[in-house]
Enzyme design. Sequence first.
Site, PDB file in Angstrom:
ATOM      1  CB  SER A 142     -40.385   4.679 -15.333  1.00  0.00           C
ATOM      2  OG  SER A 142     -40.946   5.083 -16.567  1.00  0.00           O
ATOM      3  CE1 TYR A 155     -45.388   2.637 -14.039  1.00  0.00           C
ATOM      4  CE2 TYR A 155     -44.571   4.256 -15.611  1.00  0.00           C
ATOM      5  CZ  TYR A 155     -44.439   3.043 -14.957  1.00  0.00           C
ATOM      6  OH  TYR A 155     -43.359   2.230 -15.232  1.00  0.00           O
TER       7      TYR A 155
END
Length: 239
Positions: A142, A155
């Site tokens: 990501s 995250y």
Amino acid sequence: MNLLHKTAIITGAGKGIGKAAAIALAKEGVHLGLLARNSSNLETLQSSLSSDYGVNVYIVTADITDKAAVEQAILQLGEQLGSIDILINNAGIAHFGTLLDMDSELWESIIQTNLMGTYYTTRAVLPTMLQQNSGTIINVASTAGERGFATGSAYCASKFAVMGMTEALMGEVRKSNIRVTALTPSTVNTDLAVNAGLKIGDEDRMMQPEDVAELILATIKLPPRVFIKSAGIWTTNPQ
């Protein structure tokens, strides 16, 4: 590179990017091993891909945070497929909150799924690729693995770790003709993003799972003598 009759294992394959990647590879004649926690999504996808594209599709349910379950799942899929040419580590979760507000157990679960799950799956597949002296591993990371942001400590930590693991593994296995790539999409219109409370906006202007699947396919189809170390994909005109 012609992918006809190649084999691929995809984690988190029941929906979102994993499902889109499965469809894209099936269209190329790739035989598939699909892994996810939800059997109903996998069964539906298995039926449609087999009938629409005539490829072999094998499914198994497992929680990728369970090392023993992952090892058994990969063993089963490897035996059914006969070889493992491609691994797409796509399964992941996302939750956001400040470092103090987020419960420590939830923080740890994000690390367990996004990092350790990727590690367990890769470690289970790698001996087969080393024996074959070939293979392609794609880790779906990501943009959160490239830059941190407030409320994203868990995250971001998981995705930064995936980026580091990808680069280190790349250095280990290049000499065995195994290509290792990290992909870094920005926000994709998936259930994961919606459930995590990310702003999706106008669907026509947001990145779709199929867009990421196109990048995955293009990466895999490069000549075996080259690979992409990492690649980002962004929405052109977000709201």
